[in-house]
Every structure is written in C-alpha cells, then in structure tokens.
Design a protein around this motif. Structure first.
Motif, mmCIF file in Angstrom:
data_model
loop_
_atom_site.group_PDB
_atom_site.id
_atom_site.type_symbol
_atom_site.label_atom_id
_atom_site.label_comp_id
_atom_site.label_asym_id
_atom_site.label_seq_id
_atom_site.Cartn_x
_atom_site.Cartn_y
_atom_site.Cartn_z
ATOM 1 N N GLN A 586 0.867 -1.039 0.120
ATOM 2 C CA GLN A 586 -0.031 0.149 0.017
ATOM 3 C C GLN A 586 0.897 1.090 -0.016
ATOM 4 O OE1 GLN A 586 -3.037 0.164 3.067
ATOM 5 N NE2 GLN A 586 -3.066 -1.935 3.116
ATOM 6 N N PRO A 587 0.504 2.168 -0.613
ATOM 7 C CA PRO A 587 1.227 3.444 -0.316
ATOM 8 C C PRO A 587 1.573 3.929 1.003
ATOM 9 C CG PRO A 587 -0.698 3.899 -1.742
ATOM 10 C CD PRO A 587 -0.998 2.629 -1.119
ATOM 11 N N THR A 588 2.728 3.902 1.200
ATOM 12 C CA THR A 588 3.334 4.125 2.768
ATOM 13 C C THR A 588 4.335 5.042 2.913
ATOM 14 O OG1 THR A 588 2.875 1.689 3.327
ATOM 15 C CG2 THR A 588 4.530 2.838 4.700
ATOM 16 N N ILE A 589 4.410 5.858 3.828
ATOM 17 C CA ILE A 589 5.361 6.842 4.325
ATOM 18 C C ILE A 589 5.899 6.746 5.355
ATOM 19 C CG2 ILE A 589 3.767 8.572 5.217
ATOM 20 C CD1 ILE A 589 5.660 10.740 3.870
ATOM 21 N N LEU A 590 7.544 6.724 5.382
ATOM 22 C CA LEU A 590 8.168 6.574 6.609
ATOM 23 C C LEU A 590 8.515 7.889 6.637
ATOM 24 C CD1 LEU A 590 10.644 3.403 5.486
ATOM 25 C CD2 LEU A 590 8.387 3.389 6.614
ATOM 26 N N PHE A 591 8.563 8.075 8.207
ATOM 27 C CA PHE A 591 8.995 9.456 8.718
ATOM 28 C C PHE A 591 10.120 9.386 9.693
ATOM 29 C CE2 PHE A 591 4.555 11.160 7.981
ATOM 30 C CZ PHE A 591 4.893 12.143 7.240
ATOM 31 N N GLY A 592 10.969 10.270 9.737
ATOM 32 C CA GLY A 592 12.098 10.436 10.855
ATOM 33 C C GLY A 592 12.296 11.676 11.298
ATOM 34 N N PRO A 658 -0.723 8.473 1.316
ATOM 35 C CA PRO A 658 -0.084 7.357 1.935
ATOM 36 C C PRO A 658 -1.326 6.736 2.763
ATOM 37 C CG PRO A 658 1.392 9.310 2.359
ATOM 38 C CD PRO A 658 -0.056 9.584 1.598
ATOM 39 N N GLN A 659 -1.257 5.315 2.718
ATOM 40 C CA GLN A 659 -2.478 4.824 3.523
ATOM 41 C C GLN A 659 -1.791 4.414 5.022
ATOM 42 O OE1 GLN A 659 -5.573 4.768 2.739
ATOM 43 N NE2 GLN A 659 -4.786 5.977 1.229
ATOM 44 N N ARG A 660 -0.445 4.287 5.147
ATOM 45 C CA ARG A 660 -0.043 3.842 6.318
ATOM 46 C C ARG A 660 1.164 4.851 6.456
ATOM 47 N NH1 ARG A 660 -0.204 -2.670 5.386
ATOM 48 N NH2 ARG A 660 1.424 -2.123 3.578
ATOM 49 N N ILE A 661 1.359 5.191 7.950
ATOM 50 C CA ILE A 661 2.501 5.966 8.271
ATOM 51 C C ILE A 661 3.258 5.115 9.466
ATOM 52 C CG2 ILE A 661 3.097 8.034 9.835
ATOM 53 C CD1 ILE A 661 0.562 9.256 8.334
ATOM 54 N N LEU A 662 4.521 5.099 9.349
ATOM 55 C CA LEU A 662 5.635 4.477 10.308
ATOM 56 C C LEU A 662 6.573 5.632 10.913
ATOM 57 C CD1 LEU A 662 6.759 2.440 11.999
ATOM 58 C CD2 LEU A 662 8.022 1.291 9.997
ATOM 59 N N PHE A 663 6.390 5.955 11.969
ATOM 60 C CA PHE A 663 7.201 7.316 12.332
ATOM 61 C C PHE A 663 8.020 6.811 13.403
ATOM 62 C CE2 PHE A 663 7.759 11.385 14.470
ATOM 63 C CZ PHE A 663 7.196 12.324 13.619
ATOM 64 N N TYR A 664 9.308 6.996 12.960
ATOM 65 C CA TYR A 664 10.485 6.841 13.789
ATOM 66 C C TYR A 664 11.137 8.252 14.593
ATOM 67 C CZ TYR A 664 11.252 2.274 11.636
ATOM 68 O OH TYR A 664 11.234 0.896 11.266
ATOM 69 N N ARG A 665 10.875 8.252 15.901
ATOM 70 C CA ARG A 665 11.090 9.671 16.533
ATOM 71 C C ARG A 665 12.344 9.355 17.383
ATOM 72 N NH1 ARG A 665 12.030 13.734 19.011
ATOM 73 N NH2 ARG A 665 10.304 15.338 19.876
ATOM 74 N N ASP A 666 13.411 10.183 17.023
ATOM 75 C CA ASP A 666 14.753 9.920 17.826
ATOM 76 C C ASP A 666 14.959 11.315 18.871
ATOM 77 O OD1 ASP A 666 17.094 9.276 18.585
ATOM 78 O OD2 ASP A 666 18.217 10.185 16.596
ATOM 79 N N GLY A 667 15.638 10.889 19.885
ATOM 80 C CA GLY A 667 16.020 11.780 20.914
ATOM 81 C C GLY A 667 15.101 11.998 22.097
#
Length: 847
Positions: A586-592, A658-667
C-alpha cells in the motif's frame, strides 16, 4: 496479559520474535536477587539556603553524625542530594527541622581570618511508605506502572547510588574518579567512571552497569591551563602578551572556574572566576587604603613578591577582587560541560573506545569497586545483587537481498557481516551531471592544477563505473581564498559552470553541483559553504578534504560518488518489493524526526526540529523540512505543519495518499514518552485531516534511542564477529526489556571500532498491527538502505537522515562565526536563520 490495560503505550504483541538464528548473549545487567522485604519510608527534605548536591551530601552526612543516634534511631537512610531521603526504618517524627553547621575551612589564623562556619536548616517531612508488593505485581505484568512503582524504582536507584556519590564525583547516574585520568588537548582531562541504573524487566529488577567517562579541567597552575587552552607550546609563549582574540577565548573558557591562591600558605578558600581584566597586572589599578596602586605593585609591597608575568591579565572574582593568574591554582574535580572541539572529540573517542572484552572486564572491575555485597546501605535495606552479568536469549536476523542495477555483477546479493563493496556493481538509478564546477580553497602552490585534474579524472571514472552519467568531463576549476568572501567565490564558480555548458540546465537542482576542495577539517569554511550552497545559490555542494586529492583512492571516490548520486536525485540500492511488503503493498510513508538542541550553556540559540519523509515504495528518496523552536524543548512545536508539508510532497510525487505511516522518533527519553505520544500523534492525525477531511491513515509511532547503556557480549567467541562484538542483526526482546511494553534492542551494524551499541526501539502507538518479527525485520532491512555507504548502519535511516538534517540546519544561520565546533556566543543573537532554497527541498541535499 491480553485482557488487561496495563499501559497507554503498546503492549508486546507476542512473547517475542522467533525469526533468525537463536544465540545467547551476555548483557551488562546484574540481577537484584533479593529486593528489600520491608516497607521503605520516603521523606521529603528541604535544605536552606539552597546549595549544590555535593554540599547537600556533606550536610546530610554531618547531620547523621550529629543526630543519627539521638534523633534518627540509628537509621541508615540514603539521600539523592536534592529532595528525597529513603530509610529502612521509620523516623520517630513526621516532620522536623534540624540546624546543621558545617565546619569552617581549616585555615591558619595568622594567614587569613577564619571563615565563619556555614549554617543550614534541614527540614525533613514524611512523604509516604512504600510497599514493594505493587512493584512485584508490575514486574509480573499484573498491574500498570503506578506512581508508587516509580517511587519504589527511584528508591532502589538512590540506594545503589548513595555510597558512590559520597565517595566520588557524581554526575547524574554516574560517578567518576581522577585515578587513571588521561589529558586531552585544551587543558582538560578524561576521568573514568561507572554508570548504574535500576531497570525493571519481566519478573525481576536488574542493575544496568556500564563504564563511563567525562571531561574535567586539569587541576594545578592556572597559567599552565591558559597555555593549553590557547594551544601555545610552552609557558614562555605567554611573554608575548595576549591578543584581544586570545584574551576573549581564555575568558570564555575560564569563566565560572573555581580557583585557590598559592601565595598565602595553606589557604583552602575557593574563588570563582567571573572574568579577566582588560589590562595586565602591571597596569590594573585599584584603591588600597585610599592609595591608587597596581596589582603588580601591591603584590611586591604586601608580599615581597615580584610578579613573573605582570603582562598577563588578572582574574576577577567576587566584587572586584583582582588576582594575578600566576598565584592561582585550579581546584580538582571541576567538570568541563561545554562542547568539546573537534580535536578533543577525536581524542576522547580514542580514549573511550574499548574492544568488547576490555569493556566487559572494566565493567567487572566496576562491580568490584561498588562491592554491593559489603555495601552497608544495601545490607541495611536487605537487598542483594548477583555478581555475574545476566545471560539472555538473542537472535541474529537474516540479512536481506540487496539489489543494484541489472547490469551489475552480481545484480543481487546477500551481504555478509554487515558490509559489502561496489566492485562490479552499478547504482540502481544513476543521476546525470552535466553542469558542474570545482572550487579549490587554497593556492596552486598548495595543490597544483595537475593534482586537481588527476583527482577529478579518478572521480569521474568512478562515478561512470558506478552508473552515473557525466557528459561534461572537464569541469571548470577555480582557486579561492579560504579566508575570503566564500559566497562570492561560490557564486562565481556557479556562473562559470553554467556558462561552460552554454545554457542553464532545465532542471538545475538535479544536474548541477559544486565540488569544493577544503584545506583542512575546520568547521567555519565547511559551514559557510553549506550555508551558501543550501540557502543562497540553491545547488548541492560536495566537500572534499585536500589530503584525499593528492593520492585518490578508489574506495574514497566510491563513497563520494554515492553521496553525489543521491544529492542529484539518483538511487543507490534497493530491496525487492517482496522483502518489504509493508512498503510495497500500500502507499506508505516513513517518517524520521529529531530535535537538535544548542550546546550546554548556550542561552541564545534555538532548538532545531527536523522531519524527513520517504517519497517512494523503495525507501530510497526522502524529502526534509526544518523548524526552529524554543531552546531545549523536546516536543516538536509545529509537527502538524511539517507533516502536512511532507504528505503534500508525497502526493505530488506519487499522486497517491499514504495509507500507512511509520514514524521513527529520535531523541526522546523515557520520562517524555507520555507527552510525546499525546502531543505528536495528535499532530500527525491533525495534519492528515487538515489536508483531506476524511483522511485517516494507520499510524505506528516508534521511539528510537541511542543514548542508553545496554551492551551485549557474545557468550561464545565463535558467535561474535572479528572484532569480538555480536554480529550485525542481533536482536534482543526478552530478559532485559520492559516487563510488558513493546520494545526491543537491535544491533543492526558491525562496529568498526570499540564495543557496538545497539539501538533501543520502543513502540508507543501502533495501528498497523506489527508483530515483534514484523517490526524487527523491517527495521533491520531498512538499515541496509542508508545511501551514504555500503554498510548496515546502527540507526534506522529515516531517523539517521533527520539527525543529519538538524545538524546541517545549524549551518544555515547568516552572521555566525564558527569557532572550533560551535559559534561564538556573542554573535548568536545577531545571526539570522535562512531557509533551504526551493530548488533543493525535493532532493537529499543533506547527504
């Protein structure tokens, strides 16, 4: 566990992952084999007047000597140096105030009048009684982490820290000793120490014990310290006197430092440096008994002492007290909290970088120093600690198959030991470089045109071999003054590069580049090049160290090629869609996301929040955005606006939402989890609905932590890598993790030096239904797609890129004067932040 609501975060979805090869590893955790089986009594303490934790501990210790048997029933309580006392026995009062007088400094009366003793009031008030039964239920996943549990864990933390804090220099959860201190440049030295922390895990409490190191000022002669700060060769160089620049640099370094004087016998009184005089001791005047005299003349008259360095400024302490630098001595044990410069950082890394077996042995040495078994405070509370590291189950995840261009030999392969090379391989999508120029910051005497030409030819050959297209193989080369106006030099080079190809390229952002050859690793020049390239001209810049151009190495040119290709919109390597179905189906966006804070002590610069988002199903192309916010604020203030910007870019790039979001949050630290969850997930959701009213993609929010002290050591030598570390892909999700929340440690890289540090991933929110295997394997696979190198990296790339973006944004302030690794404090308020030019916002300029 399934029927309980134990946490507002995500509960572990399964007992743990099963993918990969099962192994055992030793972790630097020691089991608390016996918790206190008594109720622990918690008291709130207020000490007035307010002083430092170190002085508070002296007051507390003195109070126990004076009142321990008469008022406290011989209890052996522990103290955190600030507000909390924990006792194994109840005090015979609910609230009481004690008058404590610390003895004055022991100074001979003939030398100086004795300083008066220091009087304090210590108010102790009963706060609560802690029954550890609730902690046991939490550890067994039978109840949530309540305030009572948190207080119980805090009590255990203070219990193990109390005795070391009384004996050594204490910083946070670490303590340090000058034994074996190593000098660094610039008048500072590294002290060894140990970190310890009480950590809950399923069914038991552990103590995380690790080696630590921090930097202190070198004690002794203030003049010798000045020589080292100014990077002079020896003390005789001071006879030249100080320039205004050197005096300012010295004052900035010495401000706040505690000193004692050496000309009045055994005087133990300390003085704090507030500034340096603008004039030398020979012409610094003050009034003494209605007579105007200089500091140098006064010392000759009062002490019969002719100053050897009358041309040096005086230090100013208190209310206009002038002290010649040569009679001042730096007191031991003063921590250096400012940011280290580049040289010091390199020396620090060299000093603290230890192979796994050496580190493991030092941790065992720390266990001997702490000597939990004979700690009278632990014994009083009835606590016992094992003397062997815990051994936990781990798995080595399989590496994915990496794909390069079909013409590569081989086009697909599985990397071994976390690294590979580009021999015979071509990048997946090579960019075209038609209009470009070279700027050499130096003279032809330093680097000849022939040497520049030879390096550029090698770089072109390497780029073409790896799949880039370079129609213009004879770029314009110009020399520039590294101390001149950098903006003019780059503008000129840019114009010449465009003119050389006859017309400006259609897509300037994808087909233009300035290669800048730098004379050294100094920050000021590099920072200015990046500021001008990113915010003024709007073209990518690639900096090269001059030392690498004289004898160009193929591997170096390959690494430069990888950076150039992605800066121009190319793609280096990918994974096949079936290996990353979460991205491909699926359309997916990765965030950092990351927030970079100013250096300690900097009160004028803002914090910088950065966000990157993937723009394709290959996780190969990212777009970045940046915001400034109030200094030291960890929550991202305008996350909604940043997410809107990147969601819009994703839609414009793919024509899909995007139908899915995976968000990696540092710090983010553990204490901030709740606030970050509530604020930032809400901001992501608000960004979605502000773009499209019915738009509700599924969101997973994962905190990424590198600043922790967990380390793994192979239990068998044949299960480690060549350096003695655990192998790339080692994952641990049992034994030392949270009792029931969804977290794991992943050591995704093969460490080049020292002991590998795994990254801790903690899932705070999950609507995508990840299993342990699913998230662990997906994260590990992503770690093979970091575009700047042919190695797996220790941090998942979206978070890594966000860190790079925030670091780059520090250079985007016009008016900064970069000294060593940071700008001058005085100039910060006059600087102006400049945004990245629109031409660069859709490419990975930050690489």
């Amino acid at each position: 566990m399934s029927g309980l609501s134990l946490t507002e975060f995500v509960e572990r979805p399964d007992p743990g992952g099963s993918a990969g090869r099962a192994i055992k590893v030793n972790a630097n955790f020691f089991e608390i084999t016996q918790l206190p089986n008594i109720n622990v009594h918690h008291y709130d303490v207020t000490i007035t007047p307010d002083v430092s934790p170190a002085v508070n501990r002296r007051i507390f210790e003195h109070m126990l000597v004076v009142y321990g048997s008469s008022e406290l029933d011989d209890s052996r309580p522990v103290f955190d140096g600030r507000k909390n006392i924990f006792s194994p026995r109840v005090f015979p009062f609910d609230s009481k105030t004690f008058d404590i007088t610390l003895p004055g400094d022991e100074v001979p009366q003939a030398v100086v009048p004795r300083r008066p003793p220091r009087a304090f009031k210590v108010k102790i008030k009963k706060a609560s009684e802690i029954n550890l039964e609730e902690l046991h239920r939490f550890l067994n996943a039978e109840s949530a982490l309540s305030p009572n549990c948190l207080t119980a864990i805090m009590a255990l933390d203070i219990l193990i820290h109390h005795k070391p804090a009384m004996l050594y220099s204490s910083v946070g959860r670490s303590f340090f000793s000058p034994n074996g201190a190593r000098p660094l440049s610039g008048g500072v030295e590294v002290w060894n120490g140990f970190y310890q922390s009480a950590r809950p895990t399923l069914g038991r409490m552990l103590i995380n014990l690790d080696v630590a190191a921090t930097v202190y000022f070198q004690p002794g002669s203030l003049l010798e310290l000045a020589v080292k700060i100014l990077n002079y060769r020896h003390i005789g160089d001071l006879r030249r006197g100080l320039s205004d620049y050197d005096r300012g640099k010295l004052e900035k370094s010495l401000r706040g430092l505690l000193i004692k004087v050496t000309h009045r016998g055994d005087v133990r009184r300390s003085f704090k440096i507030s500034k340096l005089t603008l004039t030398p001791a020979s012409s610094t005047f003050f009034m003494k008994e209605n007579t105007r005299t200089t500091v140098a003349a006064y010392f000759l008259q009062a002490y019969g002492r002719r100053l050897q360095y009358p041309f040096m400024p005086c230090v100013v302490t208190g209310k206009d007290v002038f002290l010649p630098m040569e009679i001042c001595s730096v007191i031991e044990g003063q921590r250096h909290v400012k940011k280290l410069n580049e040289t010091q950082t390199a020396e620090m890394i060299k000093f603290t970088c230890q192979p796994p077996q050496v580190r493991a042995n030092k941790i065992k040495d720390g266990l001997q120093i702490l000597n939990y078994h004979e700690n009278e405070f632990l014994n009083d509370f009835g606590m016992r600690v094992a003397n062997e590291m815990v051994q936990v189950d781990a798995r080595v995840l399989p590496a994915p198959t990496i794909s390069y261009h079909p013409s590569s030999r081989p086009a697909t392969f599985v990397p071994r030991d976390g690294s590979w090379d580009l021999r015979g391989k071509r990048v997946t999508a090579g960019a075209t470089l038609s209009s470009w120029g070279v700027v050499v910051f130096g003279t032809e005497q330093i680097l000849s045109r022939a040497s520049v030409g030879a390096f550029i030819r090698e770089l072109i050959v390497t780029c073409v071999e790896t799949g880039m297209k370079i129609p213009n193989k004879d770029p314009q080369v110009q020399y520039a003054n590294p101390h001149g106006v950098i903006e003019d030099s780059l503008q000129n080079a840019c114009t010449r590069a465009r003119n050389a190809v006859g017309s400006q390229p259609q897509s300037q952002s994808q087909s233009q580049l300035l290669v800048c050859i730098l004379p050294n690793k100094g920050v000021p020049l590099y920072a200015e090049i990046k500021r001008v390239g990113d915010t003024v001209i709007g073209i990518p810049t690639q900096c090269i160290q001059m030392a690498h151009t004289r004898d160009p190495k193929k591997n170096y040119c390959v690494n430069v090629c990888l950076k150039i290709n992605v800066k121009l919109g190319g793609i280096n390597a990918v994974l096949s869609p079936h290996q990353i179905p979460f991205l491909a189906e699926q359309p997916t966006i990765l965030f950092g996301a990351d927030v970079s804070h100013p250096s300690p002590g900097d009160t004028t610069r803002p914090s910088i929040a950065s966000l990157v988002g993937s723009m394709d199903a290959k996780a190969a192309h990212y777009v970045a955005t940046v915001r400034l916010q109030t200094a030291r604020t960890e929550i991202i203030a305008d996350l909604q606006g940043m997410v809107v910007e990147l969601l819009r870019a994703f839609y414009e790039t793919t024509r899909r939402r995007p139908q899915r979001i995976l968000f990696y949050r540092d710090g983010v630290s553990e204490g901030q989890f709740v606030e970050v969850l509530h604020s930032e997930v809400a901001s992501i959701r608000a960004a979605c609905t502000s773009l499209w009213s019915n738009y509700e993609p599924t969101i997973t929010f994962v905190v990424v932590q590198k600043r922790h002290h967990a380390r793994f050591f192979p239990s068998r030598r044949d299960e480690g890598d060549a350096k003695g570390n655990c192998k790339a892909g080692t994952v641990v999700d049992t034994g030392i993790v949270h009792p029931f929340e969804f977290d794991f440690y992943l050591q995704s890289h093969a460490s080049l030096q020292g002991t590998a540090r795994p990254t801790h991933y903690h899932v705070l929110y999950d609507q995508n239904g990840f299993t342990s295997d699913g998230l662990q394997q997906f994260t590990y696979k992503l770690c093979h797609l970091y575009a700047r190198c042919t190695r797996t990296v220790s941090l998942v790339p979206p978070a890594y890129y966000a860190h790079l973006v925030a670091a780059r944004a520090r250079f985007h302030f016009k008016g900064e004067r970069w000294l060593d690794t940071e700008s001058s404090q005085s100039n910060a308020s006059e600087s102006t932040y400049l945004a990245v030019k629109p031409e660069l916002r859709r490419v990975m300029y930050f690489m």
